[in-house]
Scaffold this active site. Structure first.
Site, PDB file in Angstrom:
ATOM      1  N   PRO A  10      -3.040 -11.464  -1.258  1.00 57.29           N
ATOM      2  CA  PRO A  10      -1.785 -12.061  -1.321  1.00 57.29           C
ATOM      3  C   PRO A  10      -1.293 -12.626   0.325  1.00 57.29           C
ATOM      4  O   PRO A  10      -1.680 -12.187   1.231  1.00 57.29           O
ATOM      5  CB  PRO A  10      -0.662 -10.794  -1.409  1.00 57.29           C
ATOM      6  CG  PRO A  10      -1.481  -9.444  -1.196  1.00 57.29           C
ATOM      7  CD  PRO A  10      -3.102  -9.944  -1.659  1.00 57.29           C
ATOM      8  N   ASN A  11      -0.514 -13.874   0.243  1.00 56.84           N
ATOM      9  CA  ASN A  11      -0.165 -14.442   1.211  1.00 56.84           C
ATOM     10  C   ASN A  11      -1.118 -15.159   2.047  1.00 56.84           C
ATOM     11  O   ASN A  11      -0.770 -16.025   3.033  1.00 56.84           O
ATOM     12  CB  ASN A  11       0.463 -13.384   2.118  1.00 56.84           C
ATOM     13  CG  ASN A  11       1.999 -12.662   1.406  1.00 56.84           C
ATOM     14  OD1 ASN A  11       2.741 -13.298   0.846  1.00 56.84           O
ATOM     15  ND2 ASN A  11       1.721 -11.569   1.796  1.00 56.84           N
ATOM     16  N   ARG A  18       1.246 -19.392   8.166  1.00 55.24           N
ATOM     17  CA  ARG A  18       1.970 -18.227   8.277  1.00 55.24           C
ATOM     18  C   ARG A  18       1.620 -17.255   9.524  1.00 55.24           C
ATOM     19  O   ARG A  18       0.309 -17.363  10.035  1.00 55.24           O
ATOM     20  CB  ARG A  18       0.999 -17.266   7.193  1.00 55.24           C
ATOM     21  CG  ARG A  18       1.410 -15.795   7.258  1.00 55.24           C
ATOM     22  CD  ARG A  18       0.488 -15.223   6.170  1.00 55.24           C
ATOM     23  NE  ARG A  18       0.658 -13.732   6.293  1.00 55.24           N
ATOM     24  CZ  ARG A  18      -0.293 -13.004   5.997  1.00 55.24           C
ATOM     25  NH1 ARG A  18      -1.261 -13.084   5.373  1.00 55.24           N
ATOM     26  NH2 ARG A  18       0.373 -11.691   5.919  1.00 55.24           N
ATOM     27  N   TYR A  23      -2.609 -15.281  12.646  1.00 57.97           N
ATOM     28  CA  TYR A  23      -3.687 -15.672  11.821  1.00 57.97           C
ATOM     29  C   TYR A  23      -4.561 -17.028  12.090  1.00 57.97           C
ATOM     30  O   TYR A  23      -5.251 -17.577  11.469  1.00 57.97           O
ATOM     31  CB  TYR A  23      -3.175 -15.456  10.425  1.00 57.97           C
ATOM     32  CG  TYR A  23      -2.839 -14.233  10.031  1.00 57.97           C
ATOM     33  CD1 TYR A  23      -3.609 -13.196   9.927  1.00 57.97           C
ATOM     34  CD2 TYR A  23      -1.290 -14.186   9.700  1.00 57.97           C
ATOM     35  CE1 TYR A  23      -3.273 -12.011   9.501  1.00 57.97           C
ATOM     36  CE2 TYR A  23      -0.957 -12.613   9.484  1.00 57.97           C
ATOM     37  CZ  TYR A  23      -1.926 -11.914   9.293  1.00 57.97           C
ATOM     38  OH  TYR A  23      -1.483 -10.328   8.909  1.00 57.97           O
ATOM     39  N   ASN A  74     -10.865 -10.456   1.573  1.00 59.89           N
ATOM     40  CA  ASN A  74      -9.940 -10.365   2.353  1.00 59.89           C
ATOM     41  C   ASN A  74      -8.921 -10.036   1.417  1.00 59.89           C
ATOM     42  O   ASN A  74      -8.146 -10.929   0.737  1.00 59.89           O
ATOM     43  CB  ASN A  74      -9.559 -11.295   3.204  1.00 59.89           C
ATOM     44  CG  ASN A  74      -8.430 -11.180   4.277  1.00 59.89           C
ATOM     45  OD1 ASN A  74      -7.694 -10.177   4.059  1.00 59.89           O
ATOM     46  ND2 ASN A  74      -8.131 -12.354   5.071  1.00 59.89           N
ATOM     47  N   ALA A  77      -2.440  -7.483   2.380  1.00 61.46           N
ATOM     48  CA  ALA A  77      -1.932  -6.048   2.483  1.00 61.46           C
ATOM     49  C   ALA A  77      -2.542  -5.140   1.477  1.00 61.46           C
ATOM     50  O   ALA A  77      -2.242  -3.913   1.355  1.00 61.46           O
ATOM     51  CB  ALA A  77      -0.328  -6.413   2.406  1.00 61.46           C
ATOM     52  N   GLU A  98     -15.803  -5.994   3.569  1.00 56.02           N
ATOM     53  CA  GLU A  98     -14.399  -6.237   3.834  1.00 56.02           C
ATOM     54  C   GLU A  98     -14.246  -7.307   5.042  1.00 56.02           C
ATOM     55  O   GLU A  98     -14.915  -7.034   5.972  1.00 56.02           O
ATOM     56  CB  GLU A  98     -14.029  -4.836   4.158  1.00 56.02           C
ATOM     57  CG  GLU A  98     -12.442  -4.971   4.471  1.00 56.02           C
ATOM     58  CD  GLU A  98     -12.035  -3.495   5.140  1.00 56.02           C
ATOM     59  OE1 GLU A  98     -12.786  -2.582   5.273  1.00 56.02           O
ATOM     60  OE2 GLU A  98     -10.706  -3.298   5.462  1.00 56.02           O
ATOM     61  N   HIS A 100     -11.268  -9.496   7.392  1.00 55.97           N
ATOM     62  CA  HIS A 100      -9.954  -9.709   7.893  1.00 55.97           C
ATOM     63  C   HIS A 100      -9.868 -10.907   9.158  1.00 55.97           C
ATOM     64  O   HIS A 100     -10.887 -10.594   9.736  1.00 55.97           O
ATOM     65  CB  HIS A 100      -9.246  -8.622   8.429  1.00 55.97           C
ATOM     66  CG  HIS A 100      -9.063  -7.498   7.215  1.00 55.97           C
ATOM     67  ND1 HIS A 100      -8.256  -7.531   6.143  1.00 55.97           N
ATOM     68  CD2 HIS A 100      -9.851  -6.399   7.281  1.00 55.97           C
ATOM     69  CE1 HIS A 100      -8.371  -6.320   5.618  1.00 55.97           C
ATOM     70  NE2 HIS A 100      -9.479  -5.792   6.034  1.00 55.97           N
ATOM     71  N   ARG A 107      -3.491  -3.189  15.362  1.00 59.00           N
ATOM     72  CA  ARG A 107      -1.931  -3.812  14.945  1.00 59.00           C
ATOM     73  C   ARG A 107      -1.306  -2.430  14.427  1.00 59.00           C
ATOM     74  O   ARG A 107      -1.527  -1.495  15.167  1.00 59.00           O
ATOM     75  CB  ARG A 107      -2.000  -4.785  13.686  1.00 59.00           C
ATOM     76  CG  ARG A 107      -2.944  -6.037  14.285  1.00 59.00           C
ATOM     77  CD  ARG A 107      -3.284  -6.912  13.127  1.00 59.00           C
ATOM     78  NE  ARG A 107      -1.578  -7.399  12.899  1.00 59.00           N
ATOM     79  CZ  ARG A 107      -1.511  -8.244  11.701  1.00 59.00           C
ATOM     80  NH1 ARG A 107      -2.451  -8.391  10.931  1.00 59.00           N
ATOM     81  NH2 ARG A 107      -0.175  -8.770  11.255  1.00 59.00           N
TER      82      ARG A 107
END
Ligand code: DQA
Length: 146
Positions: A10-11, A18, A23, A74, A77, A98, A100, A107
Site C-alpha cells: 500500500p501507498n 509521497r 522515500y 516491500n 505498512a 524483505e 524497504h 523510525r
C-alpha cells in the site's frame, strides 16, 4: 530462466510525491525500469506489481507457486501488521526477501516489528530506490547457493 516476482504494498504507487524526505523522488515506474535494466544484466525475468489491497498481494503470492523462483516484497505498512501475508509466504515456500526504501529500524517504534522478516531469508532497507536492484542481486546470489 530464473523468474523473480517483486511485490509492492500500500501507498507505494505514490512514490515520487509521497513524503519525498523519507522515500525520495523516484517513482515506482522509474524503479520498475531500474529493475528491468538489472534483470537484463543478470539474465533473469522480473515481474513487478503493486497493490493497496492485502488480499490481492496474498493472491499473487499464492499464484507465484510454479511460476517464480523468488519473491522480493516491500509490503509497506502491511509489513508491521499482516500475519496473513507472513502466512502466505510460509505457505508457498518460495524464497522471499524483505525490502524497504527507508530504514525501518531507525523510525517509529511500531515500524520495528516486521512479520515479513520472520519468514524472509534477508532484509534490504535504507537504500531508497537503489535497494530494488540490490535486492535482485541478493536474490540471484541466494538462489545460486540453495
Ligand atoms: C516502507 C516502510 C513502511 O514502514 C511504510 O509503511 C511504507 C514504506 C519502506 O519502503 O520504507 O509504506 O515499506
Amino acid at each position: 530462466m530464473t523468474a523473480i516476482l517483486i511485490l509492492n504494498g500500500p501507498n507505494l504507487n505514490l512514490l515520487g510525491t509521497r513524503q519525498p524526505e523519507v522515500y525520495g523522488t523516484t517513482t515506482l515506474n522509474d524503479i520498475e525500469k531500474m529493475c528491468a535494466q538489472k534483470a537484463a544484466l543478470l539474465n533473469i525475468r522480473v515481474d513487478m506489481r503493486q497493490s493497496n489491497h492485502e488480499g490481492v498481494l496474498i493472491d499473487w503470492i499464492h499464484a507465484a507457486r510454479g511460476s517464480f523462483d523468488g519473491i522480493i516484497i516491500n509490503a509497506g505498512a502491511y509489513t508491521h501488521t499482516s500475519i496473513a501475508l507472513m502466512d502466505a509466504i510460509s505457505s508457498v515456500a518460495i524464497p522471499t526477501l524483505e525490502l524497504h526504501l527507508s530504514n525501518i529500524h531507525e523510525r517509529e517504534d511500531f515500524r520495528r516489528i516486521s512479520y515479513i522478516g520472520k519468514v524472509a531469508f534477508d532484509l534490504i532497507m535504507g537504500h531508497g530506490a537503489a535497494g530494488y536492484p540490490m535486492a535482485l542481486e541478493r536474490m540471484v546470489e541466494h538462489l545460486k547457493t540453495t
